[in-house]
Design an enzyme around this catalytic site. Structure first.
Site, short mmCIF file in Angstrom:
data_model
loop_
_atom_site.label_atom_id
_atom_site.label_comp_id
_atom_site.label_asym_id
_atom_site.label_seq_id
_atom_site.Cartn_x
_atom_site.Cartn_y
_atom_site.Cartn_z
N TYR A 200 -61.28 35.71 19.84
CA TYR A 200 -61.81 36.85 19.11
C TYR A 200 -63.19 36.50 18.55
O TYR A 200 -63.51 35.33 18.33
CB TYR A 200 -60.85 37.30 18.01
CG TYR A 200 -59.70 38.09 18.59
CD1 TYR A 200 -59.81 39.46 18.80
CD2 TYR A 200 -58.52 37.45 18.97
CE1 TYR A 200 -58.78 40.19 19.36
CE2 TYR A 200 -57.47 38.17 19.54
CZ TYR A 200 -57.61 39.54 19.73
OH TYR A 200 -56.60 40.26 20.31
N TYR B 278 -60.90 46.60 23.62
CA TYR B 278 -62.16 46.35 22.92
C TYR B 278 -63.38 46.42 23.84
O TYR B 278 -64.51 46.39 23.36
CB TYR B 278 -62.15 44.96 22.28
CG TYR B 278 -61.07 44.77 21.25
CD1 TYR B 278 -61.15 45.38 20.01
CD2 TYR B 278 -59.97 43.95 21.52
CE1 TYR B 278 -60.15 45.21 19.06
CE2 TYR B 278 -58.97 43.77 20.57
CZ TYR B 278 -59.07 44.40 19.35
OH TYR B 278 -58.09 44.21 18.42
N HIS C 54 -68.95 46.28 19.10
CA HIS C 54 -68.85 44.84 18.82
C HIS C 54 -68.90 44.02 20.11
O HIS C 54 -69.18 42.82 20.06
CB HIS C 54 -67.55 44.57 18.07
CG HIS C 54 -67.65 43.57 16.96
ND1 HIS C 54 -68.81 43.24 16.30
CD2 HIS C 54 -66.67 42.82 16.38
CE1 HIS C 54 -68.55 42.35 15.37
NE2 HIS C 54 -67.27 42.06 15.40
N ASP D 37 -73.99 42.11 18.80
CA ASP D 37 -74.27 43.40 18.17
C ASP D 37 -74.94 43.17 16.82
O ASP D 37 -74.69 42.17 16.16
CB ASP D 37 -72.97 44.19 17.99
CG ASP D 37 -71.98 43.50 17.08
OD1 ASP D 37 -71.67 42.30 17.32
OD2 ASP D 37 -71.50 44.13 16.12
N ASN E 299 -64.67 36.53 15.72
CA ASN E 299 -64.85 35.74 14.50
C ASN E 299 -64.52 34.27 14.66
O ASN E 299 -64.77 33.49 13.75
CB ASN E 299 -64.02 36.34 13.36
CG ASN E 299 -64.53 37.72 12.96
OD1 ASN E 299 -65.60 38.15 13.38
ND2 ASN E 299 -63.75 38.41 12.15
N ASN F 50 -69.59 37.43 11.28
CA ASN F 50 -68.66 36.30 11.26
C ASN F 50 -68.64 35.51 12.56
O ASN F 50 -68.37 34.31 12.55
CB ASN F 50 -67.26 36.77 10.90
CG ASN F 50 -67.18 37.25 9.47
OD1 ASN F 50 -67.85 36.72 8.59
ND2 ASN F 50 -66.38 38.27 9.23
#
Length: 194
Positions: A69, A17, A22, A96, A71, A117
């Site tokens: 993560y 990632y 993100h 972001d 969220n 989120n």
């Protein structure tokens, strides 16, 4: 409470990632870490943390990249704000933002999360929406592409050449807000030609 600032770069953990849109918040934190000097250490609040000052005699900051993560970022942010005794008004979330064009930085305090989120979870964990946000524009997905798919992809080749400038601008925005206040930062970044 302390005059220290908690600067949080939102993103997802893992190398798969690390270059996604993100994760632009964590990319900005890497630029700030370069300016502060030093390296991130694992904190018991489930975050990589670097303590220091932004410049000689500058404000004391805690740079944090949650190991959770995106969220579920609220837990680490809340734990760090309690550990360092930092009020929500001194928490800055760098994230972001699809509703802002690529290569643009905007700032605000409070308000809605715009479907983000990670911000929603931070607001819930801090029991307030009144923390600062440095919104790093990544643009909207092309055509009918799903928003989640878009933000979980790496920046396009055409964007990568401008990405260092965007990260530098966003890091400058963080520095401006903690040194001079939100109004000064908004005046600079909301009226400047990008």
């Amino acid at each position: 409470m302390t005059d220290t600032w908690l600067i949080v770069g939102l993103g997802n953990p893992g190398t798969e990632y690390s270059n996604n849109r993100h994760n632009v918040g964590q990319m900005v934190l890497d630029e700030l870490a370069r300016r502060v000097g030093g390296s991130f250490k694992v904190h018991k609040a489930r975050a990589h943390v670097l303590e220091g000052r932004l410049g000689i005699g500058g404000p004391r900051v805690v740079l944090a990249k949650p190991m959770s993560y995106m969220n579920v970022s609220g837990g680490p942010v809340s734990a760090l704000s309690k550990f360092y005794d930092i009020d929500p008004e001194h928490v800055v979330a760098v994230h972001d933002e699809i509703d802002i064009p690529f290569n643009t930085v905007k700032l605000k305090i409070g308000g809605g999360e715009g479907g983000h989120n990670g911000l929603r979870d931070i607001s819930k964990a801090l029991a307030t929406k009144d923390y600062l946000r440095v919104r790093v524009g990544v643009g909207r997905p092309p055509g009918r592409m799903d928003t989640a798919d878009f933000v979980l992809k790496d920046f396009a080749t055409t964007e990568k050449k401008d990405l260092p400038f965007l990260l530098d601008d966003a890091a400058d925005a963080v520095e401006t807000v903690v040194r001079e206040g939100l109004a000064a930062a908004q005046q600079k970044y909301h009226t400047a030609v990008q």
